[in-house]
Design a protein around this motif. Structure first.
Motif, PDB file in Angstrom:
ATOM      1  N   GLY A 208      23.212  -5.974   5.570  1.00  0.00           N
ATOM      2  CA  GLY A 208      22.923  -5.272   4.582  1.00  0.00           C
ATOM      3  C   GLY A 208      24.075  -3.923   4.623  1.00  0.00           C
ATOM      4  N   ARG A 209      24.833  -3.632   5.922  1.00  0.00           N
ATOM      5  CA  ARG A 209      24.938  -2.488   6.326  1.00  0.00           C
ATOM      6  C   ARG A 209      26.691  -2.862   6.203  1.00  0.00           C
ATOM      7  N   ALA A 210      27.200  -4.995   5.699  1.00  0.00           N
ATOM      8  CA  ALA A 210      28.285  -5.145   5.593  1.00  0.00           C
ATOM      9  C   ALA A 210      28.924  -4.633   4.478  1.00  0.00           C
ATOM     10  N   VAL A 211      27.382  -5.159   3.193  1.00  0.00           N
ATOM     11  CA  VAL A 211      27.878  -5.438   2.296  1.00  0.00           C
ATOM     12  C   VAL A 211      28.135  -3.291   1.537  1.00  0.00           C
ATOM     13  N   GLN A 212      26.979  -2.605   2.544  1.00  0.00           N
ATOM     14  CA  GLN A 212      27.320  -1.166   2.332  1.00  0.00           C
ATOM     15  C   GLN A 212      29.029  -0.831   2.604  1.00  0.00           C
ATOM     16  N   GLY A 213      29.655  -1.783   3.707  1.00  0.00           N
ATOM     17  CA  GLY A 213      30.559  -0.618   4.537  1.00  0.00           C
ATOM     18  C   GLY A 213      31.797  -1.102   3.457  1.00  0.00           C
ATOM     19  N   THR A 214      31.711  -2.176   2.486  1.00  0.00           N
ATOM     20  CA  THR A 214      32.740  -3.062   1.984  1.00  0.00           C
ATOM     21  C   THR A 214      32.633  -1.924   0.766  1.00  0.00           C
ATOM     22  N   ILE A 215      31.528  -2.008   0.389  1.00  0.00           N
ATOM     23  CA  ILE A 215      32.172  -0.945  -1.123  1.00  0.00           C
ATOM     24  C   ILE A 215      31.962   1.047  -0.800  1.00  0.00           C
ATOM     25  N   ALA A 216      31.760   0.462   0.437  1.00  0.00           N
ATOM     26  CA  ALA A 216      31.989   2.849   0.927  1.00  0.00           C
ATOM     27  C   ALA A 216      33.808   2.700   1.297  1.00  0.00           C
ATOM     28  N   GLY A 217      34.411   1.609   1.986  1.00  0.00           N
ATOM     29  CA  GLY A 217      35.548   1.332   1.951  1.00  0.00           C
ATOM     30  C   GLY A 217      36.850   1.185   0.830  1.00  0.00           C
ATOM     31  N   HIS A 218      36.148   0.831   0.378  1.00  0.00           N
ATOM     32  CA  HIS A 218      36.774   0.320  -0.957  1.00  0.00           C
ATOM     33  C   HIS A 218      36.761   2.258  -2.124  1.00  0.00           C
ATOM     34  N   MET A 219      35.088   2.688  -1.772  1.00  0.00           N
ATOM     35  CA  MET A 219      35.137   3.996  -2.769  1.00  0.00           C
ATOM     36  C   MET A 219      35.541   4.992  -2.441  1.00  0.00           C
TER      37      MET A 219
ATOM     38  N   ALA B  21      29.124   2.694 -11.414  1.00  0.00           N
ATOM     39  CA  ALA B  21      29.820   3.936 -11.028  1.00  0.00           C
ATOM     40  C   ALA B  21      30.967   2.620  -9.895  1.00  0.00           C
ATOM     41  N   VAL B  22      30.263   1.675  -9.796  1.00  0.00           N
ATOM     42  CA  VAL B  22      31.198   0.721  -8.255  1.00  0.00           C
ATOM     43  C   VAL B  22      32.098   0.400  -9.651  1.00  0.00           C
ATOM     44  N   PRO B  23      33.382   0.552  -8.701  1.00  0.00           N
ATOM     45  CA  PRO B  23      34.181  -0.749 -10.073  1.00  0.00           C
ATOM     46  C   PRO B  23      33.363  -2.481 -10.598  1.00  0.00           C
TER      47      PRO B  23
ATOM     48  N   ALA C 225      19.915  14.087  -2.316  1.00  0.00           N
ATOM     49  CA  ALA C 225      20.187  14.850  -2.584  1.00  0.00           C
ATOM     50  C   ALA C 225      20.912  15.816  -2.400  1.00  0.00           C
ATOM     51  N   ALA C 226      21.338  16.181  -1.014  1.00  0.00           N
ATOM     52  CA  ALA C 226      22.362  16.460  -1.673  1.00  0.00           C
ATOM     53  C   ALA C 226      23.823  15.901  -1.558  1.00  0.00           C
ATOM     54  N   ALA C 227      23.975  15.029  -1.816  1.00  0.00           N
ATOM     55  CA  ALA C 227      24.924  14.568  -2.527  1.00  0.00           C
ATOM     56  C   ALA C 227      25.264  14.918  -3.776  1.00  0.00           C
ATOM     57  N   GLU C 228      24.540  14.647  -4.476  1.00  0.00           N
ATOM     58  CA  GLU C 228      23.891  14.558  -5.660  1.00  0.00           C
ATOM     59  C   GLU C 228      24.029  16.414  -5.968  1.00  0.00           C
ATOM     60  N   LYS C 229      23.731  16.928  -5.248  1.00  0.00           N
ATOM     61  CA  LYS C 229      24.364  18.917  -5.098  1.00  0.00           C
ATOM     62  C   LYS C 229      25.770  18.908  -4.695  1.00  0.00           C
ATOM     63  N   ALA C 230      26.307  18.236  -3.681  1.00  0.00           N
ATOM     64  CA  ALA C 230      27.604  18.704  -4.047  1.00  0.00           C
ATOM     65  C   ALA C 230      28.310  17.706  -4.885  1.00  0.00           C
ATOM     66  N   GLY C 231      28.060  16.822  -5.328  1.00  0.00           N
ATOM     67  CA  GLY C 231      28.955  15.821  -6.315  1.00  0.00           C
ATOM     68  C   GLY C 231      30.109  15.484  -5.536  1.00  0.00           C
ATOM     69  N   ASN C 232      30.480  13.960  -6.575  1.00  0.00           N
ATOM     70  CA  ASN C 232      31.634  13.263  -6.279  1.00  0.00           C
ATOM     71  C   ASN C 232      30.831  12.512  -5.416  1.00  0.00           C
ATOM     72  N   VAL C 233      30.061  12.963  -4.336  1.00  0.00           N
ATOM     73  CA  VAL C 233      29.299  12.291  -3.210  1.00  0.00           C
ATOM     74  C   VAL C 233      28.669  11.320  -3.107  1.00  0.00           C
ATOM     75  N   ILE C 234      29.088   9.656  -2.903  1.00  0.00           N
ATOM     76  CA  ILE C 234      28.242   8.603  -2.930  1.00  0.00           C
ATOM     77  C   ILE C 234      27.352   8.267  -2.241  1.00  0.00           C
TER      78      ILE C 234
END
Length: 359
Positions: free
Chosen positions: A136-147, A295-297, A224-233
């Motif tokens: 599952g981390r491989a899938v997450q890493g792919t999305i993270a690298g793109h975004m 939110a993901v293209p 919650a911390a990311a939501e408060k910061a904004g523009n963090v996934i």
């Protein structure tokens, strides 16, 4: 006549009571020891969902008991002993730090079956089981690298054990494949569940420029911390954490323990239980990928789902060479895949990750 009727009724009642006692004795009793609260929204929540699935599947034939928020160590041994003494036939211990306590108590109760999650020590009455979270981390890493726009991905790590190190490496490898400029920053929280510590770690990573947060801790505090910061996934850990979708939570790793718990309980009931080691992943359904949000293209979503399918059908392995270790030494040659023994004991970062693994 009346007296004989009362006597017959008394005998019948005694018979029913005896039958009820026999039925109660025939019930299979299944215990669960949880490292966090069942409402953590992550790891323990999903294990408890598995417990509830056992109850639903077997009905009155099975009784389940559980203890939540049990520290790893002496407290775990005490709780396990109490469960065994209470008549449990099968006990699931659901955290790595329960490994030695499980073995110690199992030696004292050879007729009780034990199942330890994420560990590697077994006995005649102790099985081990885990999921290939690194898939599952491989899938997450792919999305993270793109975004990522900052090219900084933050990772909240729990404890420096192979399970967590595998996840960091897998996410990094796949983020790097789609974004050569990506950088990982890792903070070790030394906890599985501590919302305050997890929030502090998330905020620290955001202050260091991370606009993507991955976690191997159990609460929704980083979301919650990311939501408060904004523009963090972020990505849900162990559970979907879908209440934070479509932003900041853009997908998740979901642990599906129910089929395993049902199968192992059935094995105790029918007498076929043996000590085994189980390590399943996406293909077997033990690791699920939560819905990838809007939110993901679409092209990134399609790539991530294609990777998921390739892992599931066995045509791709997340640790496929060429890969080097952090110190630059060769690890996997072109096309070579990592063996389970190396993965199970992984104690090194791959090339490109900065920082040291705590000892």
């Amino acid at each position: 006549m009346k007296r004989r009727t009362l006597l017959a009724a008394s005998v019948a009642a005694l018979g029913l009571a005896s039958a009820g006692a026999a039925f109660a004795a025939d019930k299979t009793k299944v215990g669960f020891v949880f490292v966090g609260p069942i409402g953590d929204g992550g790891w323990t929540y999903e294990h408890n969902e598995g417990r509830l699935a056992v109850e639903e599947h077997f009905g009155d034939a099975v009784e389940t008991i559980y203890q939540e928020s049990v520290p790893e160590g002496a407290d775990a041994e005490r709780v396990l002993t109490q469960m065994a003494l209470s008549g449990a036939d099968l006990i699931f211990t659901t955290s790595f730090g329960y490994m030695d306590p499980t073995l110690n108590v199992a030696a004292k109760f050879p007729d009780v079956k034990f199942e330890h999650a994420t560990g590697y020590k077994r006995a005649d009455n102790v099985s081990t089981y885990s999921a290939r979270f690194y898939e599952g981390r491989a899938v997450q890493g792919t999305i993270a690298g793109h975004m990522t726009k900052s090219n900084v991905v933050g990772y909240i790590a729990s404890f420096p054990i192979p399970e967590v190190i595998r996840g960091i490496n897998s996410a990094y490898i796949h983020a790097k494949k789609v974004n050569p400029d990506v950088e990982f920053k890792v903070i070790w929280a030394y906890t599985w569940f501590d919302p305050a510590k997890e929030a502090d770690a998330a905020n620290a990573l955001i202050e260091q420029g991370a606009d993507v947060i991955l976690q191997h801790t159990d609460s929704t505090a980083p979301q919650a911390a990311a939501e408060k910061a904004g523009n963090v996934i972020t990505f849900g850990q162990a559970s979907d954490m879908g209440e934070y979708a479509p932003m900041p939570r853009v997908s998740s790793i979901i642990d599906n323990w129910a089929p395993y718990y049902i199968a192992r309980t059935q094995a105790v009931i029918d007498g076929s239980w043996t000590s085994v080691d189980t390590w399943d992943g996406i293909g077997a359904g033990m690791v699920g990928i939560g819905e990838i949000s809007s939110a993901v293209p679409e092209d990134v979503k399609a790539e991530a789902l294609a990777l998921k399918d390739a892992i599931a059908n066995g045509s791709y392995h997340p640790f496929t060479g060429p890969l080097k270790k952090q110190d630059g030494s060769d690890w996997l040659a072109e096309g070579e895949t990592a063996d389970d023994g190396t993965l199970a004991g992984m104690n090194f970062y791959v090339e490109g990750i900065t920082g040291d693994i705590p000892q």
